[in-house]
Scaffold this motif. Structure first.
Motif, PDB file in Angstrom:
ATOM      1  N   VAL A 259       0.842  -1.193   0.000  1.00  0.00           N
ATOM      2  CA  VAL A 259       0.000   0.000   0.000  1.00  0.00           C
ATOM      3  C   VAL A 259       0.881   1.248   0.000  1.00  0.00           C
ATOM      4  N   TYR A 260       0.336   2.312  -0.560  1.00  0.00           N
ATOM      5  CA  TYR A 260       1.044   3.584  -0.686  1.00  0.00           C
ATOM      6  C   TYR A 260       0.258   4.664   0.046  1.00  0.00           C
ATOM      7  N   LEU A 261       0.954   5.541   0.751  1.00  0.00           N
ATOM      8  CA  LEU A 261       0.352   6.761   1.268  1.00  0.00           C
ATOM      9  C   LEU A 261       0.795   7.895   0.362  1.00  0.00           C
ATOM     10  N   VAL A 262      -0.181   8.618  -0.193  1.00  0.00           N
ATOM     11  CA  VAL A 262       0.137   9.677  -1.151  1.00  0.00           C
ATOM     12  C   VAL A 262      -0.576  10.962  -0.763  1.00  0.00           C
ATOM     13  N   ALA A 263       0.038  12.072  -1.113  1.00  0.00           N
ATOM     14  CA  ALA A 263      -0.557  13.391  -0.893  1.00  0.00           C
ATOM     15  C   ALA A 263      -0.869  14.010  -2.245  1.00  0.00           C
ATOM     16  N   SER A 264      -1.952  14.762  -2.312  1.00  0.00           N
ATOM     17  CA  SER A 264      -2.294  15.455  -3.547  1.00  0.00           C
ATOM     18  C   SER A 264      -2.899  16.816  -3.224  1.00  0.00           C
ATOM     19  N   TYR A 265      -2.789  17.721  -4.167  1.00  0.00           N
ATOM     20  CA  TYR A 265      -3.287  19.098  -4.027  1.00  0.00           C
ATOM     21  C   TYR A 265      -4.793  19.131  -4.244  1.00  0.00           C
ATOM     22  N   VAL A 266      -5.469  19.945  -3.464  1.00  0.00           N
ATOM     23  CA  VAL A 266      -6.907  20.150  -3.626  1.00  0.00           C
ATOM     24  C   VAL A 266      -7.163  21.633  -3.888  1.00  0.00           C
ATOM     25  N   ASP A 267      -7.741  21.944  -5.025  1.00  0.00           N
ATOM     26  CA  ASP A 267      -8.088  23.319  -5.376  1.00  0.00           C
ATOM     27  C   ASP A 267      -9.348  23.713  -4.606  1.00  0.00           C
TER      28      ASP A 267
ATOM     29  N   VAL B 251     -12.159  34.608   1.817  1.00  0.00           N
ATOM     30  CA  VAL B 251     -10.835  33.981   1.767  1.00  0.00           C
ATOM     31  C   VAL B 251     -10.998  32.476   1.965  1.00  0.00           C
ATOM     32  N   VAL B 252     -10.396  31.677   1.088  1.00  0.00           N
ATOM     33  CA  VAL B 252     -10.416  30.223   1.225  1.00  0.00           C
ATOM     34  C   VAL B 252      -8.967  29.722   1.258  1.00  0.00           C
ATOM     35  N   GLN B 253      -8.768  28.632   1.950  1.00  0.00           N
ATOM     36  CA  GLN B 253      -7.415  28.081   2.109  1.00  0.00           C
ATOM     37  C   GLN B 253      -7.200  26.913   1.152  1.00  0.00           C
ATOM     38  N   GLU B 254      -6.089  26.953   0.425  1.00  0.00           N
ATOM     39  CA  GLU B 254      -5.730  25.802  -0.390  1.00  0.00           C
ATOM     40  C   GLU B 254      -5.449  24.630   0.539  1.00  0.00           C
ATOM     41  N   THR B 255      -5.815  23.441   0.125  1.00  0.00           N
ATOM     42  CA  THR B 255      -5.689  22.307   1.036  1.00  0.00           C
ATOM     43  C   THR B 255      -5.122  21.102   0.297  1.00  0.00           C
ATOM     44  N   PHE B 256      -5.230  19.947   0.916  1.00  0.00           N
ATOM     45  CA  PHE B 256      -4.587  18.742   0.406  1.00  0.00           C
ATOM     46  C   PHE B 256      -5.455  17.537   0.752  1.00  0.00           C
ATOM     47  N   ARG B 257      -5.078  16.388   0.195  1.00  0.00           N
ATOM     48  CA  ARG B 257      -5.751  15.144   0.518  1.00  0.00           C
ATOM     49  C   ARG B 257      -4.689  14.060   0.687  1.00  0.00           C
ATOM     50  N   ILE B 258      -4.852  13.200   1.689  1.00  0.00           N
ATOM     51  CA  ILE B 258      -3.985  12.054   1.882  1.00  0.00           C
ATOM     52  C   ILE B 258      -4.796  10.804   1.560  1.00  0.00           C
ATOM     53  N   ASP B 259      -4.270   9.966   0.699  1.00  0.00           N
ATOM     54  CA  ASP B 259      -4.963   8.744   0.295  1.00  0.00           C
ATOM     55  C   ASP B 259      -4.086   7.526   0.557  1.00  0.00           C
ATOM     56  N   GLU B 260      -4.741   6.434   0.861  1.00  0.00           N
ATOM     57  CA  GLU B 260      -4.103   5.119   0.949  1.00  0.00           C
ATOM     58  C   GLU B 260      -4.575   4.313  -0.249  1.00  0.00           C
ATOM     59  N   LYS B 261      -3.637   3.729  -0.984  1.00  0.00           N
ATOM     60  CA  LYS B 261      -4.031   3.019  -2.198  1.00  0.00           C
ATOM     61  C   LYS B 261      -3.111   1.829  -2.419  1.00  0.00           C
ATOM     62  N   SER B 262      -3.571   0.890  -3.214  1.00  0.00           N
ATOM     63  CA  SER B 262      -2.784  -0.307  -3.495  1.00  0.00           C
ATOM     64  C   SER B 262      -2.289  -0.337  -4.937  1.00  0.00           C
ATOM     65  N   THR B 263      -2.393   0.788  -5.634  1.00  0.00           N
ATOM     66  CA  THR B 263      -1.841   0.930  -6.975  1.00  0.00           C
ATOM     67  C   THR B 263      -0.781   2.021  -6.962  1.00  0.00           C
ATOM     68  N   LEU B 264       0.068   2.019  -7.962  1.00  0.00           N
ATOM     69  CA  LEU B 264       1.142   3.008  -8.032  1.00  0.00           C
ATOM     70  C   LEU B 264       0.585   4.426  -8.021  1.00  0.00           C
ATOM     71  N   PRO B 265       1.278   5.366  -7.373  1.00  0.00           N
ATOM     72  CA  PRO B 265       0.814   6.756  -7.385  1.00  0.00           C
ATOM     73  C   PRO B 265       0.681   7.286  -8.804  1.00  0.00           C
ATOM     74  N   THR B 266      -0.320   8.121  -9.025  1.00  0.00           N
ATOM     75  CA  THR B 266      -0.495   8.757 -10.329  1.00  0.00           C
ATOM     76  C   THR B 266       0.472   9.927 -10.456  1.00  0.00           C
ATOM     77  N   SER B 267       0.509  10.517 -11.639  1.00  0.00           N
ATOM     78  CA  SER B 267       1.459  11.608 -11.890  1.00  0.00           C
ATOM     79  C   SER B 267       1.181  12.835 -11.032  1.00  0.00           C
ATOM     80  N   SER B 268      -0.051  12.989 -10.526  1.00  0.00           N
ATOM     81  CA  SER B 268      -0.379  14.175  -9.725  1.00  0.00           C
ATOM     82  C   SER B 268      -0.250  13.917  -8.229  1.00  0.00           C
ATOM     83  N   GLU B 269       0.163  12.711  -7.836  1.00  0.00           N
ATOM     84  CA  GLU B 269       0.270  12.360  -6.419  1.00  0.00           C
ATOM     85  C   GLU B 269       1.728  12.294  -5.984  1.00  0.00           C
TER      86      GLU B 269
END
Length: 399
Positions: A114-122, A134-152
């Protein structure tokens, strides 16, 4: 050829044309600011590669006291504060540490990676109950069993073993085991290499064709440290000459037997060389049958091989990026190099000094000299393919 970190799309930017009396509404305001944000992202993507800037460590923790009883187990880690930048130049900012539960369940006896990956959230893509100034840019943490994508961005990976899972730190961080946090594959944000060079070994009926396979990997691993503007592919491929060869910049062939090609294989290698590919033939001193067949192939392609010493003094194999007045010695014998129209014939078993020998007896200077000449060959292969590719139709900026 594809690159793991592609350049921005070839699309012109559009910006707001300001004039006196222009009415500013939300759409125009957003368009004006998006121009600068997208231009900054494209600048980063053009010159750098994505990865972790700082922090974002992963440590094992006990289950938080406030979680439900069903989650009171040994599957908890804590993600530390830090910053990363994704493929599109977006900043991923994790401002404070927080717990994360590894939820993947195992079925059967097979282990699961399994992989722990971070990605940007608009923030513009989030649903909000009420509009805010005012809004804050944020992120998402995912657990997955496939290779990270190019945006992760990969933070860690864990090889989960069947049975009751207990996440633990590894005893040896360089060789983690089951249920251990594995940080070896995290990528740091850094300057983008000019190119990724991919190499494949040519397989055939010669029982000696794979004898240098692991040393090819050692050569590719050395590229980033010795010549950072170039990057070796993560793995050495394996091909037959009847297959599609265009995925690779350099084909490596060794052995002792004569190379015999049928009509399909001959046309395939001819097309490969004409489109900029390079065939590196690494023959031992007693490989006369292979040497003669390669010279015959070059004659058939109407490009006879010539010794490197008879060619220009500034030939890139001798000068770029490392300068060679004399070629390396292998087993107390100087190697010979002959070349012509994409074929490089090395007589002397150069790959034997690209990595570790079985007795760990090769001097460091011998290995380093051999790797530097190997990098000259990789650089030559990439440049040759680039220069020929730039003269082809519709290359879409891929070179």
């Amino acid at each position: 050829m594809s690159h793991p970190f592609p350049t921005p799309p070839i699309t012109p930017f559009e910006r707001l044309q300001a004039a006196d009396g222009l009415l500013i509404n939300a759409i125009r305001w957003r368009k004006a600011h998006d121009y600068h944000r997208l231009r900054q992202n494209a600048h980063y993507q053009s010159l750098n590669q994505p990865g972790i800037v700082c922090g974002l460590g992963i440590r094992v923790i006990s289950a938080p006291k406030k979680v439900e009883a069903q989650f009171q187990d040994n599957r908890w880690v804590q993600i530390q504060p830090g910053i990363a930048i994704d493929l599109f130049g977006n900043l991923i900012v994790v401002p404070e540490a927080f717990p994360f539960h590894i939820a993947t369940e195992l079925h059967g006896s097979d282990a699961v990676l399994v992989y722990l990956v971070a990605s940007y959230v608009d923030p513009d893509e989030l649903r909000r109950s009420a509009p805010k100034d005012v809004v804050q840019e944020t992120f998402r943490i995912d657990e997955k069993s496939t290779l990270p994508t190019s945006s992760e961005i990969e933070l860690c990976r864990i090889l989960l073993q069947s049975g009751e899972v207990t996440i633990t730190p590894p005893v040896d961080v360089f060789f983690p085991g089951y249920n251990n946090i594995d940080l070896r594959y995290r990528v740091q944000a850094q300057s983008r290499p000019q190119a990724l060079v991919r190499m494949a070994q040519v397989n055939n009926d010669d029982k000696e064709c794979a004898r240098s396979f692991f040393n090819l990997a050692y050569l590719l691993q050395s590229v980033e440290s010795l010549h950072p503007s170039l990057r070796g592919g993560e793995e050495v491929g394996q091909v037959n000459l009847s297959e599609n060869l265009q995925e690779y910049d350099l084909l490596y062939l060794t052995g002792k037997q004569s190379l015999t090609l049928n009509s399909t294989e001959f046309e395939n290698i001819k097309t490969y060389l004409n489109l900029g590919g390079v065939l590196l033939v690494d023959a031992p001193l007693d490989g006369n049958a292979l040497i003669e067949s390669i010279n015959a192939l070059a004659q058939h392609l109407e490009s006879p091989l010539r010794p490197l010493e008879e060619q220009r003094r500034d030939h890139p194999l001798r000068t770029k990026p490392f300068l060679f007045a004399a070629l390396p010695m292998v087993n107390q014998q100087p190697i010979q190099i002959l070349t012509g129209s994409g074929i490089i014939l090395v007589i002397g078993d150069i790959a034997s000094i690209w990595g570790l020998d079985s007795s760990f007896s090769l001097p460091r200077t011998t290995i380093r000299t051999g790797q530097e000449l190997g990098i000259n060959i990789l650089q030559y292969a990439w440049k040759r393919r680039q220069f020929i590719g730039l003269q082809q139709e519709d290359i879409s900026g891929q070179w």
